[in-house]
Design an enzyme around this catalytic site. Structure first.
Site, short mmCIF file in Angstrom:
data_model
loop_
_atom_site.label_atom_id
_atom_site.label_comp_id
_atom_site.label_asym_id
_atom_site.label_seq_id
_atom_site.Cartn_x
_atom_site.Cartn_y
_atom_site.Cartn_z
N GLN A 99 0.87 -1.06 0.09
CA GLN A 99 0.07 0.13 -0.03
C GLN A 99 0.90 1.27 0.08
O GLN A 99 0.52 2.33 -0.12
CB GLN A 99 -0.86 0.02 1.09
CG GLN A 99 -1.66 -1.11 1.49
CD GLN A 99 -2.58 -1.28 2.79
OE1 GLN A 99 -3.37 -0.54 3.14
NE2 GLN A 99 -1.73 -2.13 3.62
N ASN A 100 2.01 1.07 0.21
CA ASN A 100 2.89 2.21 0.34
C ASN A 100 3.52 2.81 -1.06
O ASN A 100 3.38 2.23 -2.12
CB ASN A 100 4.61 1.84 0.93
CG ASN A 100 4.12 1.22 2.28
OD1 ASN A 100 3.04 1.48 2.92
ND2 ASN A 100 5.02 0.55 2.83
N HIS A 117 -1.54 1.53 -4.33
CA HIS A 117 -2.07 2.88 -4.11
C HIS A 117 -1.11 3.89 -5.02
O HIS A 117 -0.95 5.08 -4.63
CB HIS A 117 -1.78 3.35 -2.51
CG HIS A 117 -2.75 2.74 -1.64
ND1 HIS A 117 -2.80 2.49 -0.25
CD2 HIS A 117 -4.03 2.16 -2.22
CE1 HIS A 117 -3.86 1.86 0.09
NE2 HIS A 117 -4.63 1.60 -1.15
N CYS A 128 -4.62 13.24 -19.69
CA CYS A 128 -4.32 12.49 -20.95
C CYS A 128 -3.75 11.08 -20.34
O CYS A 128 -3.34 10.08 -21.27
CB CYS A 128 -3.47 12.80 -22.06
SG CYS A 128 -1.71 13.42 -21.32
N CYS A 146 1.22 18.97 -17.39
CA CYS A 146 1.70 17.75 -18.48
C CYS A 146 2.51 18.55 -19.56
O CYS A 146 2.04 19.40 -20.18
CB CYS A 146 0.30 17.29 -18.90
SG CYS A 146 0.52 15.93 -20.10
N THR A 187 0.50 -2.88 8.57
CA THR A 187 -0.62 -2.13 7.97
C THR A 187 -1.61 -2.22 9.01
O THR A 187 -1.73 -3.18 9.88
CB THR A 187 -1.17 -2.55 6.60
OG1 THR A 187 -2.39 -1.94 6.53
CG2 THR A 187 -1.23 -4.19 6.74
N SER A 188 -2.33 -1.25 9.33
CA SER A 188 -3.28 -1.13 10.33
C SER A 188 -4.63 -1.86 9.82
O SER A 188 -5.36 -1.90 10.65
CB SER A 188 -3.70 0.28 10.50
OG SER A 188 -4.16 1.16 9.24
N ASN A 212 3.13 -7.14 13.18
CA ASN A 212 2.99 -5.92 13.43
C ASN A 212 3.11 -5.71 15.07
O ASN A 212 2.59 -6.51 15.78
CB ASN A 212 1.36 -5.74 13.28
CG ASN A 212 1.03 -4.22 13.48
OD1 ASN A 212 1.63 -3.26 14.09
ND2 ASN A 212 0.09 -3.64 12.22
N GLU A 214 1.61 -3.88 17.02
CA GLU A 214 0.43 -3.59 17.52
C GLU A 214 -0.64 -4.62 17.24
O GLU A 214 -0.52 -5.14 16.23
CB GLU A 214 0.09 -2.05 17.30
CG GLU A 214 1.07 -1.13 17.43
CD GLU A 214 1.12 -0.59 19.12
OE1 GLU A 214 -0.03 -0.99 19.69
OE2 GLU A 214 2.29 -0.13 19.25
P1 OAD Z 1 -1.10 3.14 9.01
O1 OAD Z 1 -0.42 4.37 9.39
O2 OAD Z 1 -2.86 3.05 8.87
O3 OAD Z 1 -0.59 1.78 9.85
C1 OAD Z 1 0.68 1.66 10.08
C2 OAD Z 1 0.74 0.38 10.79
O4 OAD Z 1 2.13 -0.07 11.09
C3 OAD Z 1 0.22 0.50 12.45
O5 OAD Z 1 -0.68 -0.69 12.46
C4 OAD Z 1 1.36 0.27 13.12
O6 OAD Z 1 1.26 -0.53 14.48
C5 OAD Z 1 2.52 -0.53 12.21
N1 OAD Z 1 3.88 -0.29 12.75
C6 OAD Z 1 4.50 0.84 12.83
N2 OAD Z 1 5.76 0.68 13.02
C7 OAD Z 1 6.00 -0.83 12.73
C8 OAD Z 1 7.15 -1.63 12.46
N3 OAD Z 1 8.39 -1.12 12.81
N4 OAD Z 1 6.91 -2.96 12.01
C9 OAD Z 1 5.78 -3.24 11.65
N5 OAD Z 1 4.42 -2.57 11.96
C10 OAD Z 1 4.80 -1.16 12.34
O7 OAD Z 1 -0.60 2.80 7.39
P2 OAD Z 1 -1.44 1.83 6.22
O8 OAD Z 1 -1.89 0.57 6.89
O9 OAD Z 1 -0.25 1.42 5.53
O10 OAD Z 1 -3.48 5.18 1.50
O11 OAD Z 1 -2.18 2.65 5.54
C11 OAD Z 1 -3.19 2.29 4.62
C12 OAD Z 1 -3.34 3.68 3.67
O12 OAD Z 1 -3.96 4.52 4.40
C13 OAD Z 1 -2.16 3.98 3.24
O13 OAD Z 1 -1.52 3.39 1.87
C14 OAD Z 1 -2.56 5.49 2.61
C15 OAD Z 1 -3.47 5.71 4.02
O14 OAD Z 1 -4.57 6.41 3.77
C16 OAD Z 1 -3.27 6.16 0.40
O15 OAD Z 1 -2.55 7.34 0.53
C17 OAD Z 1 -4.09 5.90 -0.66
ZN ZN Z 2 -1.81 15.19 -20.54
#
Ligand code: OAD
Ligand code: ZN
Length: 245
Positions: A99-100, A117, A128, A146, A187-188, A212, A214
Site C-alpha cells: 500500500q506504500n 496505491h 491524458c 503535463c 498495516t493497520s 505488527n 500492535e
Molecule cells: P497506517 O499508518 O494506518 O498503519 C501503520 C501500521 O504499521 C500500524 O498498525 C502500526 O502498528 C504498524 N507499525 C508501526 N511501526 C512498525 C514496524 N516497525 N514494523 C511493523 N509494523 C509497524 O498505515 P497503512 O495501514 O499502510 O493510503 O495505511 C493504509 C493506507 O492508508 C495508506 O496506503 C494510505 C493511507 O490513507 C493512501 O495514501 C491511498
Molecule cells: Zn496530459
C-alpha cells in the site's frame, strides 16, 4: 517467534503472498498515517490529498506533495525491505503487494511489487493519463503541467475519493486467492480494498500471518500474529528460510 506450523507451511509452500503497509517503512523514517505522529492526524492535510484540492488550490496541493517528496529524498530501505527481496529466492511464486507509495520496495530491489496505491516518485496527467518520472517536471513551477497536453498533473498515487486501478487490484486479489501462506506486515488493516486481501487468502485456505507490534482488526482472525517490528521479524524469517533450503 514463528511457530513450527508456520515453518512447515513455508517449507512446503509453492506460492507466498505478502501485503505491506506504512509500518514496513517506519524504521526508514517515513511517517505512518494513523500512528502517534501519523500524517493523517492533521485533518487539513487529509483534505489536501484529494482531486478537489488539486483543482481548487493547486499551489497548496503541490506544496504538500513536494514536501512529502522532499521527506523521502534521503530515505533508504531498511532490513525489512531487503529481507522481502531475499524472500523472492525461496518460493516458486512470491508476490509482494504494497500500500506504500514511497518506492522503497523497488529501491531495495524487489522485482515487481504490486503498488496498490501508486508511486509518489511518478506523475500522471489528470487529462491524458501520461505517466512521467518526477524529474521530468519543471521544478521551478509551483504547479506542474503535463508536457503533452498542458493539463494539471498529479503524483501517480490514489487520492482520497479515487478508485484503485482495476487491473492492479485484480492482480493483488488473484495473488491473495492462490497463495498457501499470506503475510500482512505493518498495516493497520483498515483501508479497503487492501484490508480484504487477507480474508480472500484465508477464504481460499491460506495460512494467515500478521507481523505488527500492535494489534489490528485483523489480529484476531489470523492463524499467527507476530508482535514485532518488521525488520526484526523479517530478518529472522529469512534466516529460517535459508536453513530450510
Ligand atoms: P497506517 O499508518 O494506518 O498503519 C501503520 C501500521 O504499521 C500500524 O498498525 C502500526 O502498528 C504498524 N507499525 C508501526 N511501526 C512498525 C514496524 N516497525 N514494523 C511493523 N509494523 C509497524 O498505515 P497503512 O495501514 O499502510 O493510503 O495505511 C493504509 C493506507 O492508508 C495508506 O496506503 C494510505 C493511507 O490513507 C493512501 O495514501 C491511498
Ligand atoms: Zn496530459
Amino acid at each position: 517467534m514463528f511457530s513450527e506450523k508456520l515453518i512447515t507451511r513455508l517449507k512446503n509452500a509453492y506460492t507466498v503472498t505478502v501485503l505491506t503497509g506504512a509500518g514496513v517503512s517506519a524504521e526508514s523514517g517515513v511517517p505512518t498515517f494513523r500512528g502517534k505522529d501519523g500524517l493523517w492526524n492533521n485533518h487539513s492535510v487529509e483534505k489536501l490529498a484529494t482531486l478537489e484540492a488539486l483543482e481548487k488550490e493547486p499551489d497548496l496541493f503541490w506544496q504538500f506533495y513536494k514536501w512529502r517528496r522532499e521527506l523521502l529524498k534521503d530515505i533508504r530501505p531498511n532490513l525489512g525491505h531487503y529481507a522481502l527481496v531475499d524472500c523472492e529466492n525461496y518460493f516458486e511464486e512470491f508476490t509482494l503487494i504494497t500500500q506504500n507509495v514511497d518506492n522503497l520496495h523497488t529501491k531495495a530491489g524487489s522485482a515487481n511489487p504490486i503498488e496498490l496505491h501508486g508511486n509518489i516518485t511518478k506523475n500522471r496527467c489528470t487529462n491524458c493519463n501520461d505517466l512521467t518520472p518526477v524529474n521530468c517536471i519543471e521544478e521551478e513551477k509551483e504547479v506542474p503541467k503535463c508536457n503533452k497536453c498542458g493539463s494539471l498533473i498529479k503524483p501517480d498515487i490514489i487520492l482520497f475519493g479515487e478508485a484503485l486501478s482495476q487491473p492492479v487490484l485484480g492482480k493483488a486479489q488473484e495473488a491473495a486467492a492462490v497463495c498457501e501462506v499470506f503475510i500482512s506486515i505493518g498495516t493497520s488493516a483498515l483501508v479497503e480494498p487492501a484490508a480484504s486481501l487477507p480474508y480472500i487468502a484465508k477464504g481460499n485456505g491460506a495460512y494467515l500471518v500478521e507481523i505488527n507490534p500492535e494489534k489490528t482488526p485483523l489480529t484476531e482472525n489470523v492463524d499467527e500474529a507476530v508482535h514485532l517490528a518488521s525488520s526484526e521479524a523479517l530478518t529472522n524469517l529469512v534466516i529460517i528460510l535459508d536453513r530450510l533450503r
